[in-house]
Design a protein around this motif. Structure first.
Motif, PDB file in Angstrom:
ATOM      1  N   VAL A 189      70.570  49.906  75.617  1.00  0.00           N
ATOM      2  CA  VAL A 189      71.353  50.635  76.549  1.00  0.00           C
ATOM      3  C   VAL A 189      72.622  49.850  77.127  1.00  0.00           C
ATOM      4  N   GLY A 190      72.540  48.606  77.382  1.00  0.00           N
ATOM      5  CA  GLY A 190      73.883  48.036  77.776  1.00  0.00           C
ATOM      6  C   GLY A 190      74.670  48.083  76.674  1.00  0.00           C
ATOM      7  N   HIS A 191      74.745  47.830  75.463  1.00  0.00           N
ATOM      8  CA  HIS A 191      75.676  48.103  74.260  1.00  0.00           C
ATOM      9  C   HIS A 191      76.260  49.343  74.319  1.00  0.00           C
ATOM     10  N   ARG A 192      75.536  50.660  74.524  1.00  0.00           N
ATOM     11  CA  ARG A 192      76.162  51.649  74.366  1.00  0.00           C
ATOM     12  C   ARG A 192      76.695  52.032  75.708  1.00  0.00           C
ATOM     13  N   VAL A 193      76.361  51.768  76.700  1.00  0.00           N
ATOM     14  CA  VAL A 193      76.940  52.107  77.963  1.00  0.00           C
ATOM     15  C   VAL A 193      78.289  51.384  77.976  1.00  0.00           C
ATOM     16  N   ALA A 194      78.387  49.980  77.616  1.00  0.00           N
ATOM     17  CA  ALA A 194      79.854  49.356  77.589  1.00  0.00           C
ATOM     18  C   ALA A 194      80.593  50.081  76.689  1.00  0.00           C
ATOM     19  N   ARG A 195      80.106  50.377  75.468  1.00  0.00           N
ATOM     20  CA  ARG A 195      80.864  51.158  74.473  1.00  0.00           C
ATOM     21  C   ARG A 195      81.475  52.506  74.974  1.00  0.00           C
ATOM     22  N   HIS A 196      80.839  52.995  75.699  1.00  0.00           N
ATOM     23  CA  HIS A 196      81.260  54.366  76.082  1.00  0.00           C
ATOM     24  C   HIS A 196      82.156  54.168  77.265  1.00  0.00           C
TER      25      HIS A 196
END
Length: 217
Positions: free
Chosen positions: A15-22
């Motif tokens: 979750v954190g990785h995808r939110v950061a990438r977003h």
């Protein structure tokens, strides 16, 4: 939270990785705090602080005077509560978002600004929770296309411009956000109004800069 605010995310799991990438794709400054060096995000657009985000000294290394929101998105809700409370003590103006179990939501409302329920919500819902109200990604849309509900800032480059001149190729304004008025290429975008905008992921950052002004850069 303005579009220029720095975003801090505790936890670099899925979750954190995808939110950061977003957020990085939108041109935002993002810092992720993670205790395990081997699990930290490998992304040149995302700053990583290795350490325990519940420790004030570690969280202080991640938070800057431009930080607008701290998202505690680890898989441990007790950790997320501590991170949010520590962030508030560090700077009272920071918004906090905690990932928690749905059944415990009411217990957290006193301590965090917003809660995020991973079991019933998408990563886009987490992004919306961190972003605030002026820009919202429609959560039900699948694939890489983003559908944004965005308010045009009064001093934004797009304010007062017609649609065909205001936004980059790969994006289109669909309608005013209330759904009552369809938008044509010749429609003038009005500062203060909200619009639904469809955009390819790689131009979302430019769309937000045009719609939100210099603060979107």
């Amino acid at each position: 939270m303005t579009d220029s605010d720095h975003v801090v995310i505790a936890g670099s799991g899925r979750v954190g990785h995808r939110v950061a990438r977003h957020f990085a794709d939108r041109g935002r400054d993002v810092t992720v705090v993670d205790p395990e060096p081997g699990s930290a995000i490998e992304d040149d657009d995302v700053e990583v602080v290795v350490g325990d985000a519940t420790k004030p000294s570690v969280l202080g290394d991640a938070i800057t005077d431009r930080t607008g929101v701290v998202g505690a998105l680890t898989d441990k809700q007790d950790t997320n509560l501590v991170v949010c409370m520590a962030a508030k003590r560090h700077a009272t103006g920071i918004r906090t978002v905690a990932r928690i179990e749905e059944g415990a939501g009411d217990e957290y409302e006193e301590y965090v600004d917003q809660v995020y329920f991973p079991e019933r919500a998408s990563v886009r819902a987490a992004v919306n929770a961190l972003t605030g109200s002026d820009v919202r990604t429609l959560e039900e849309v699948t694939g890489d296309l983003e559908i944004l509900d965005v308010r045009i800032a009064y001093d934004a480059p797009a304010a007062g411009e017609v649609v065909s001149d205001a936004l980059p190729e790969g994006s289109v304004v669909i309608a005013e956000a209330d759904g009552h008025v369809a938008v044509q290429h010749s429609t003038e975008l009005i500062g203060g109004r909200r619009y639904l905008v469809a955009a390819d992921r790689d131009v979302v950052g430019e769309v937000l800069r045009q719609c939100r002004g210099e603060e979107g850069s």
